[in-house]
Design an enzyme around this catalytic site. Structure first.
Site, short mmCIF file in Angstrom:
data_model
loop_
_atom_site.label_atom_id
_atom_site.label_comp_id
_atom_site.label_asym_id
_atom_site.label_seq_id
_atom_site.Cartn_x
_atom_site.Cartn_y
_atom_site.Cartn_z
N CYS A 22 -23.99 -4.97 -3.79
CA CYS A 22 -23.24 -5.32 -2.59
C CYS A 22 -21.93 -4.52 -2.61
O CYS A 22 -21.19 -4.54 -3.59
CB CYS A 22 -22.95 -6.82 -2.57
N CYS A 76 -21.05 -13.30 -1.49
CA CYS A 76 -19.94 -13.18 -0.54
C CYS A 76 -20.33 -13.32 0.92
O CYS A 76 -19.46 -13.35 1.79
CB CYS A 76 -19.22 -11.85 -0.75
N CYS A 79 -35.98 -2.87 -3.12
CA CYS A 79 -36.69 -3.94 -3.80
C CYS A 79 -35.61 -4.92 -4.30
O CYS A 79 -34.91 -4.64 -5.27
CB CYS A 79 -37.47 -3.31 -4.95
N CYS A 101 -25.65 -11.41 1.30
CA CYS A 101 -25.33 -11.50 -0.12
C CYS A 101 -25.06 -12.96 -0.47
O CYS A 101 -24.27 -13.64 0.19
CB CYS A 101 -24.11 -10.65 -0.44
N CYS A 152 -18.76 -7.11 -2.95
CA CYS A 152 -18.41 -7.93 -4.13
C CYS A 152 -19.07 -7.44 -5.42
O CYS A 152 -18.97 -8.10 -6.44
CB CYS A 152 -18.77 -9.39 -3.88
#
Length: 135
Positions: A96, A51, A119, A48, A99
């Protein structure tokens, strides 16, 4: 990484590029075939961009022809799926789990063994090459 939930929008605006902010915090989408990770074939971990949470292993990445990095599996408990009825479509959004960053969408037309096609926007990801990657 639960402390990431406490980050303010001002923090994200200062930390992320305008494009990363638009994608991850405002649920934006990059143009197809425009992301720098779309054609990446190197081994490693996709994390991510907000984070650093590990989201997708390179071994689950495949060329879906969609124009976005596509994966058939996510790291267990690292992404959350939510209903998305925006733009007059019924889709499943992927965020995510650490976060709440918008990552992209998942569709049921991917390859086996899962049949899933995650995707994902390149702008929502950081790539960590295998030599450096830790799950």
């Amino acid at each position: 990484m639960a402390e990431q939930h406490d980050r303010s929008e001002e923090h994200w605006r200062q930390t992320l590029t305008p494009e990363q902010y638009r994608i991850t915090r405002e649920k934006g989408t990059e143009r197809p075939f425009s992301g720098e990770l779309t054609d990446n074939k190197s081994p490693g971990m996709y994390r991510c961009v907000c984070c650093g949470s590990p989201l997708f292993e390179s071994g689950t990445k495949y060329d879906s022809g969609s124009g976005w990095p596509s994966f058939y599996a996510a790291q267990a408990d690292r992404v959350r799926e939510e209903s998305d009825d925006s733009h007059g479509m019924g889709r499943t959004e992927v965020v995510c789990a650490d976060c709440d960053a918008h990552l992209g969408h998942v569709f049921p037309d991917g390859p086996q063994p899962t049949g899933a096609r995650y995707c994902i926007n390149s702008g929502a990801l950081d790539f960590e090459p295998e030599a450096d990657a830790e799950p």
